[in-house]
Design a protein around this motif. Structure first.
Motif, PDB file in Angstrom:
ATOM      1  N   SER A   8      18.203  31.793 -25.503  1.00 56.43           N
ATOM      2  CA  SER A   8      18.405  33.101 -25.587  1.00 56.43           C
ATOM      3  C   SER A   8      19.641  33.115 -26.846  1.00 56.43           C
ATOM      4  O   SER A   8      19.668  34.010 -27.774  1.00 56.43           O
ATOM      5  CB  SER A   8      18.810  33.816 -24.548  1.00 56.43           C
ATOM      6  N   ILE A   9      20.392  32.049 -26.836  1.00 53.00           N
ATOM      7  CA  ILE A   9      21.323  32.123 -28.057  1.00 53.00           C
ATOM      8  C   ILE A   9      20.579  32.167 -29.481  1.00 53.00           C
ATOM      9  O   ILE A   9      21.366  32.396 -30.165  1.00 53.00           O
ATOM     10  CB  ILE A   9      22.317  30.816 -27.729  1.00 53.00           C
ATOM     11  N   LEU A  10      19.548  31.666 -29.446  1.00 53.85           N
ATOM     12  CA  LEU A  10      18.604  31.681 -30.574  1.00 53.85           C
ATOM     13  C   LEU A  10      18.523  32.900 -31.052  1.00 53.85           C
ATOM     14  O   LEU A  10      18.663  33.416 -32.301  1.00 53.85           O
ATOM     15  CB  LEU A  10      17.405  30.909 -30.943  1.00 53.85           C
ATOM     16  N   ARG A  11      18.102  33.981 -30.202  1.00 52.91           N
ATOM     17  CA  ARG A  11      18.051  35.534 -30.467  1.00 52.91           C
ATOM     18  C   ARG A  11      19.256  36.124 -31.056  1.00 52.91           C
ATOM     19  O   ARG A  11      19.508  36.695 -31.931  1.00 52.91           O
ATOM     20  CB  ARG A  11      17.437  36.117 -29.410  1.00 52.91           C
ATOM     21  N   GLN A  12      20.665  35.441 -30.464  1.00 49.76           N
ATOM     22  CA  GLN A  12      21.769  35.998 -30.966  1.00 49.76           C
ATOM     23  C   GLN A  12      22.094  35.529 -32.504  1.00 49.76           C
ATOM     24  O   GLN A  12      22.357  36.204 -33.194  1.00 49.76           O
ATOM     25  CB  GLN A  12      22.842  35.449 -30.177  1.00 49.76           C
ATOM     26  N   GLU A  57       9.108  30.075 -34.034  1.00 51.23           N
ATOM     27  CA  GLU A  57       8.930  29.850 -32.763  1.00 51.23           C
ATOM     28  C   GLU A  57       8.738  28.383 -32.378  1.00 51.23           C
ATOM     29  O   GLU A  57       9.228  27.626 -31.304  1.00 51.23           O
ATOM     30  CB  GLU A  57       7.485  30.402 -32.385  1.00 51.23           C
ATOM     31  N   PRO A  58       8.168  27.185 -33.240  1.00 52.42           N
ATOM     32  CA  PRO A  58       8.026  25.786 -32.824  1.00 52.42           C
ATOM     33  C   PRO A  58       9.532  25.461 -32.465  1.00 52.42           C
ATOM     34  O   PRO A  58       9.760  24.620 -31.598  1.00 52.42           O
ATOM     35  CB  PRO A  58       7.656  25.310 -33.925  1.00 52.42           C
ATOM     36  N   LEU A  59      10.776  25.827 -33.189  1.00 53.49           N
ATOM     37  CA  LEU A  59      12.192  25.419 -32.946  1.00 53.49           C
ATOM     38  C   LEU A  59      12.444  25.987 -31.373  1.00 53.49           C
ATOM     39  O   LEU A  59      13.022  25.148 -30.876  1.00 53.49           O
ATOM     40  CB  LEU A  59      12.796  26.021 -33.801  1.00 53.49           C
ATOM     41  N   TYR A  60      12.237  27.063 -31.020  1.00 52.35           N
ATOM     42  CA  TYR A  60      12.541  27.786 -29.733  1.00 52.35           C
ATOM     43  C   TYR A  60      11.725  26.835 -28.571  1.00 52.35           C
ATOM     44  O   TYR A  60      12.341  26.178 -27.882  1.00 52.35           O
ATOM     45  CB  TYR A  60      11.756  29.123 -29.523  1.00 52.35           C
ATOM     46  N   ASP A  61      10.341  26.378 -28.895  1.00 58.16           N
ATOM     47  CA  ASP A  61       9.728  25.687 -28.101  1.00 58.16           C
ATOM     48  C   ASP A  61      10.156  24.450 -28.034  1.00 58.16           C
ATOM     49  O   ASP A  61      10.363  23.860 -26.760  1.00 58.16           O
ATOM     50  CB  ASP A  61       8.240  25.582 -28.676  1.00 58.16           C
ATOM     51  N   PHE A  62      10.673  23.659 -29.002  1.00 62.45           N
ATOM     52  CA  PHE A  62      11.323  22.208 -29.056  1.00 62.45           C
ATOM     53  C   PHE A  62      12.575  22.266 -28.007  1.00 62.45           C
ATOM     54  O   PHE A  62      12.603  21.507 -27.209  1.00 62.45           O
ATOM     55  CB  PHE A  62      11.336  21.768 -30.376  1.00 62.45           C
ATOM     56  N   TYR A  63      13.418  23.295 -28.466  1.00 66.75           N
ATOM     57  CA  TYR A  63      14.943  23.337 -27.570  1.00 66.75           C
ATOM     58  C   TYR A  63      14.539  23.797 -26.232  1.00 66.75           C
ATOM     59  O   TYR A  63      15.312  23.419 -25.388  1.00 66.75           O
ATOM     60  CB  TYR A  63      15.723  23.992 -28.507  1.00 66.75           C
ATOM     61  N   ARG A  64      13.502  24.595 -25.888  1.00 74.88           N
ATOM     62  CA  ARG A  64      13.378  25.101 -24.486  1.00 74.88           C
ATOM     63  C   ARG A  64      13.064  23.680 -23.850  1.00 74.88           C
ATOM     64  O   ARG A  64      13.328  23.803 -22.867  1.00 74.88           O
ATOM     65  CB  ARG A  64      12.308  26.226 -24.482  1.00 74.88           C
ATOM     66  N   HIS A  65      12.059  23.083 -24.306  1.00 75.68           N
ATOM     67  CA  HIS A  65      11.567  22.219 -23.727  1.00 75.68           C
ATOM     68  C   HIS A  65      12.551  20.949 -23.447  1.00 75.68           C
ATOM     69  O   HIS A  65      12.606  20.247 -22.454  1.00 75.68           O
ATOM     70  CB  HIS A  65      10.027  21.576 -24.108  1.00 75.68           C
ATOM     71  N   TYR A  66      13.074  20.399 -24.487  1.00 77.49           N
ATOM     72  CA  TYR A  66      13.894  19.276 -24.741  1.00 77.49           C
ATOM     73  C   TYR A  66      15.365  19.484 -24.758  1.00 77.49           C
ATOM     74  O   TYR A  66      16.234  18.290 -24.751  1.00 77.49           O
ATOM     75  CB  TYR A  66      13.334  18.489 -25.892  1.00 77.49           C
ATOM     76  N   GLY A  67      16.040  20.627 -24.973  1.00 77.22           N
ATOM     77  CA  GLY A  67      17.344  20.844 -25.157  1.00 77.22           C
ATOM     78  C   GLY A  67      18.249  20.607 -24.205  1.00 77.22           C
ATOM     79  O   GLY A  67      19.357  20.428 -24.374  1.00 77.22           O
ATOM     80  N   PHE A  83      19.161  15.460 -33.053  1.00 77.73           N
ATOM     81  CA  PHE A  83      19.072  16.920 -33.023  1.00 77.73           C
ATOM     82  C   PHE A  83      20.344  17.760 -32.498  1.00 77.73           C
ATOM     83  O   PHE A  83      20.797  16.998 -31.430  1.00 77.73           O
ATOM     84  CB  PHE A  83      17.868  17.442 -32.276  1.00 77.73           C
ATOM     85  N   ASP A  84      20.922  18.776 -33.250  1.00 80.83           N
ATOM     86  CA  ASP A  84      21.994  19.319 -32.691  1.00 80.83           C
ATOM     87  C   ASP A  84      21.598  20.009 -31.359  1.00 80.83           C
ATOM     88  O   ASP A  84      20.741  20.304 -31.151  1.00 80.83           O
ATOM     89  CB  ASP A  84      22.467  20.295 -33.680  1.00 80.83           C
ATOM     90  N   ASP A  85      22.700  20.184 -30.657  1.00 74.43           N
ATOM     91  CA  ASP A  85      22.477  21.195 -29.337  1.00 74.43           C
ATOM     92  C   ASP A  85      22.477  22.523 -29.784  1.00 74.43           C
ATOM     93  O   ASP A  85      22.606  23.039 -30.854  1.00 74.43           O
ATOM     94  CB  ASP A  85      23.676  21.287 -28.596  1.00 74.43           C
ATOM     95  N   VAL A  86      21.654  23.302 -29.230  1.00 72.17           N
ATOM     96  CA  VAL A  86      20.897  24.633 -29.711  1.00 72.17           C
ATOM     97  C   VAL A  86      22.371  25.269 -30.113  1.00 72.17           C
ATOM     98  O   VAL A  86      21.869  26.059 -30.937  1.00 72.17           O
ATOM     99  CB  VAL A  86      20.098  25.082 -28.475  1.00 72.17           C
ATOM    100  N   GLU A  87      23.235  25.289 -29.335  1.00 76.00           N
ATOM    101  CA  GLU A  87      24.354  26.083 -29.451  1.00 76.00           C
ATOM    102  C   GLU A  87      25.098  25.810 -31.063  1.00 76.00           C
ATOM    103  O   GLU A  87      25.651  26.708 -31.637  1.00 76.00           O
ATOM    104  CB  GLU A  87      25.719  25.933 -28.666  1.00 76.00           C
ATOM    105  N   ASN A  88      24.803  24.531 -31.665  1.00 79.34           N
ATOM    106  CA  ASN A  88      25.260  24.207 -32.930  1.00 79.34           C
ATOM    107  C   ASN A  88      24.512  24.547 -34.059  1.00 79.34           C
ATOM    108  O   ASN A  88      24.617  24.116 -35.210  1.00 79.34           O
ATOM    109  CB  ASN A  88      25.808  22.839 -32.764  1.00 79.34           C
ATOM    110  N   ILE A  89      23.057  25.077 -33.724  1.00 80.74           N
ATOM    111  CA  ILE A  89      22.325  25.388 -35.048  1.00 80.74           C
ATOM    112  C   ILE A  89      22.748  26.517 -35.783  1.00 80.74           C
ATOM    113  O   ILE A  89      23.655  27.425 -35.323  1.00 80.74           O
ATOM    114  CB  ILE A  89      20.846  25.656 -34.449  1.00 80.74           C
ATOM    115  N   CYS A  90      22.773  26.193 -36.861  1.00 78.50           N
ATOM    116  CA  CYS A  90      23.776  27.298 -37.984  1.00 78.50           C
ATOM    117  C   CYS A  90      23.020  27.336 -39.170  1.00 78.50           C
ATOM    118  O   CYS A  90      22.047  26.696 -39.552  1.00 78.50           O
ATOM    119  CB  CYS A  90      24.972  26.846 -38.083  1.00 78.50           C
ATOM    120  N   ILE A  91      23.900  28.155 -40.146  1.00 75.10           N
ATOM    121  CA  ILE A  91      23.428  27.988 -41.470  1.00 75.10           C
ATOM    122  C   ILE A  91      24.219  27.122 -42.438  1.00 75.10           C
ATOM    123  O   ILE A  91      25.506  27.353 -42.202  1.00 75.10           O
ATOM    124  CB  ILE A  91      23.396  29.469 -42.028  1.00 75.10           C
ATOM    125  N   GLU A  92      23.739  26.394 -43.225  1.00 72.45           N
ATOM    126  CA  GLU A  92      24.505  25.277 -44.072  1.00 72.45           C
ATOM    127  C   GLU A  92      23.750  25.319 -45.294  1.00 72.45           C
ATOM    128  O   GLU A  92      22.460  25.034 -45.269  1.00 72.45           O
ATOM    129  CB  GLU A  92      24.644  23.958 -43.235  1.00 72.45           C
TER     130      GLU A  92
END
Length: 158
Positions: free
Chosen positions: A23-27, A38-48, A60-69
């Motif tokens: 849900s942090i991805l929605r934030q 959505e494929p990024l959501y699916d990947f992290y939901r299943h393997y995160g 792969f970064d932890d889902v919490e560390n996904i950002c804009i760079e």
């Protein structure tokens, strides 16, 4: 979308973790004003929740560390952290949301392979599953032949 395929890959996994709350991805979408594929959501939901999986080949970064760079949504590194992985912001809203890698030397993004994130994340999931599988080989040899082999070629294991 990819969840069913990932569940089929699970038969080859020694460790299957609980689904990750993404849900942090929605934030992050609201914070950055973007729509995350959505494929990024699916990947992290299943393997995160599986640290070993996230680092089995690419990092792969932890889902919490996904950002804009560097004008891209970034989520990891290529093998041995050679280059950053992400989807350039200009491609996030296009039909072709290709995953790219960032060259520090050239200061630009280059296509990693596949123009759709579904292909990239499935390929990486399959590759990571294979890298986590136990390797085993079996060959028949007499004790004498085995001793010759280990004395000649494998002495550094002793």
């Amino acid at each position: 979308m990819l969840e069913e395929v990932y569940k089929k890959l699970d038969i080859f996994c020694e460790n299957i973790t609980e689904e990750k709350d993404v849900s942090i991805l929605r934030q992050k979408e609201k914070e950055y004003g973007i729509i995350i594929p959505e494929p990024l959501y699916d990947f992290y939901r299943h393997y995160g929740n599986d640290k070993a999986f996230l680092f089995a080949f690419y990092n792969f970064d932890d889902v919490e560390n996904i950002c804009i760079e560097n004008d891209a949504l970034v989520f990891g590194y290529t093998h041995q952290k050679i280059a950053r992985l992400g989807i350039p912001l200009k491609r996030l809203n296009s039909e072709y949301q290709s995953v790219n890698w960032y060259s520090e030397e050239l200061k630009g993004w280059f296509m990693e392979g596949g123009i759709f994130p579904e292909g990239f994340f499935f390929h990486m999931a399959a590759w990571h599953v294979m890298n986590l599988m136990l390797s085993m080989a079996r060959a028949k040899a007499s004790e004498e032949d085995f001793a010759k082999l280990t004395d000649t070629y494998f002495s550094f294991f002793n």
